[in-house]
Design a protein around this motif. Structure first.
Motif, PDB file in Angstrom:
ATOM      1  N   PHE A   1       7.608   6.225  -4.893  1.00  0.00           N
ATOM      2  CA  PHE A   1       6.245   6.851  -4.515  1.00  0.00           C
ATOM      3  C   PHE A   1       6.035   8.272  -5.125  1.00  0.00           C
ATOM      4  CE2 PHE A   1       4.422   3.905  -1.634  1.00  0.00           C
ATOM      5  CZ  PHE A   1       5.475   3.388  -0.851  1.00  0.00           C
TER       6      PHE A   1
ATOM      7  N   PHE B   1      -0.369  10.095  -1.853  1.00  0.00           N
ATOM      8  CA  PHE B   1       0.390   9.345  -2.317  1.00  0.00           C
ATOM      9  C   PHE B   1      -0.152   8.231  -3.267  1.00  0.00           C
ATOM     10  CE2 PHE B   1       4.536  10.272  -0.221  1.00  0.00           C
ATOM     11  CZ  PHE B   1       4.171  11.056   1.018  1.00  0.00           C
ATOM     12  N   GLY B   2       0.575   7.801  -4.292  1.00  0.00           N
ATOM     13  CA  GLY B   2       0.361   6.512  -5.068  1.00  0.00           C
ATOM     14  C   GLY B   2       0.799   5.430  -4.137  1.00  0.00           C
ATOM     15  N   LYS B   3       0.367   4.154  -4.548  1.00  0.00           N
ATOM     16  CA  LYS B   3       0.745   2.787  -3.887  1.00  0.00           C
ATOM     17  C   LYS B   3       2.301   2.556  -4.016  1.00  0.00           C
ATOM     18  CE  LYS B   3      -3.776   1.129  -3.528  1.00  0.00           C
ATOM     19  NZ  LYS B   3      -4.453  -0.404  -3.558  1.00  0.00           N
TER      20      LYS B   3
ATOM     21  N   TYR C   1       9.457  10.350  -3.956  1.00  0.00           N
ATOM     22  CA  TYR C   1      10.011   9.943  -2.944  1.00  0.00           C
ATOM     23  C   TYR C   1      10.609   8.483  -3.405  1.00  0.00           C
ATOM     24  CZ  TYR C   1       8.133  13.457  -0.042  1.00  0.00           C
ATOM     25  OH  TYR C   1       7.860  14.602   0.524  1.00  0.00           O
TER      26      TYR C   1
ATOM     27  N   GLN D   1       0.954  -1.122   0.041  1.00  0.00           N
ATOM     28  CA  GLN D   1       0.033  -0.014  -0.224  1.00  0.00           C
ATOM     29  C   GLN D   1       1.042   1.215   0.058  1.00  0.00           C
ATOM     30  OE1 GLN D   1      -3.437  -0.018   0.108  1.00  0.00           O
ATOM     31  NE2 GLN D   1      -3.353  -2.178  -0.037  1.00  0.00           N
ATOM     32  N   GLY D   2       0.298   2.261  -0.286  1.00  0.00           N
ATOM     33  CA  GLY D   2       1.165   3.664  -0.303  1.00  0.00           C
ATOM     34  C   GLY D   2       0.966   4.272   1.123  1.00  0.00           C
ATOM     35  N   LEU D   3       1.155   5.253   1.308  1.00  0.00           N
ATOM     36  CA  LEU D   3       1.254   6.029   2.765  1.00  0.00           C
ATOM     37  C   LEU D   3      -0.302   6.510   2.879  1.00  0.00           C
ATOM     38  CD1 LEU D   3       4.207   5.674   2.118  1.00  0.00           C
ATOM     39  CD2 LEU D   3       4.438   7.778   3.303  1.00  0.00           C
TER      40      LEU D   3
END
Lengths: 112, 117
Positions: free
Chosen positions: B89, B107-109, B36, A41-43
């Motif tokens: 990211f 954010f994306g995954k 990032y 998963q993302g943040l």
């Protein structure tokens, strides 16, 4: 050296227990954030604070609480109401809202 | 509904070649974009950003391209090195309050970049 520190690196929580994750920054940043990362998963944003004595809920605030009594500190408490607390928790700060965020090293929380 | 999408969970590139990581967004209020890099069990490290008034920003081996009409950005890494193997990211932010939902970066995954020798 300026930066963001998080402690502890690993934290174990027993059922029904509240635990507090520490986040400190000496960058003189106004804004601070807490994110949670799950595998694949993302943040996801838990809470954020734009200024001392002010904080706002993020996307997944249920079961968490924060305080911002000092500019440099933004502790996160994972309460017993958080049913799935096992995750990697990341703290970040930015000079002010919407600016580039800089992250700490993270705390991994595990449930016993 | 994902507002920032990274459709490739992983990408494998040979050392020395170009790595291209893609990101799409849906919120037209986003006008500041960041990349990032993250190693396992560490916090993300800021790499490069771009504001919507530009279409390209370069920093050493890293270049970010922004296509606002397509709501698409990409990160180019040239040449790719073994130390570039990490999860990347994409993140986006409005520069003004867009109303509703949470503040901060979206954010994306992530895309797991693997550089092969």
């Amino acid at each position: 050296d300026g930066g963001i520190t998080q402690s502890p690196k690993y934290l174990f929580r027993k059922e029904g227990q509240n635990v507090t994750l520490s986040c400190e920054q000496n960058l003189n940043h106004d804004a601070m954030y807490w994110y949670r990362q799950d595998p694949g998963q993302g943040l996801r944003l838990i809470y954020y604070s734009q200024i001392v004595n002010d904080f706002q809920k993020g996307d997944i605030a249920e079961g968490y609480s924060v305080s911002r009594e000092k500019k440099e500190s933004f502790p996160l408490t994972v309460t017993s109401a958080q049913k799935n607390p096992t995750a990697f928790y990341l703290c970040a700060s930015s000079p002010y809202r919407w600016e580039t965020q800089y992250f700490g090293p993270g705390t991994r929380l595990l449930v016993l | 509904d994902q507002q920032v999408k990274q459709n490739s969970p992983s990408l494998s590139v040979q050392e020395g070649r170009i790595s291209i990581l893609n990101c799409d967004y849906t919120n037209s209020m986003f006008d500041y974009f960041l990349w990032y890099k993250k190693y396992p069990a560490e916090g993300p490290t800021f790499l490069i950003s771009i504001s919507s008034i530009k279409d390209k920003n370069e920093d050493g081996r890293f270049t970010v391209f922004l296509n606002k009409s397509a709501k698409h950005l990409s990160l180019h890494i040239v040449p790719s090195q073994p130390g570039d193997s990490a999860v990347y990211f994409c993140a986006a932010s409005p520069r003004e309050w867009s109303g509703g939902g949470a503040d901060g970066l979206t954010f994306g995954k992530g895309t797991h970049l693997i550089i092969q020798p």
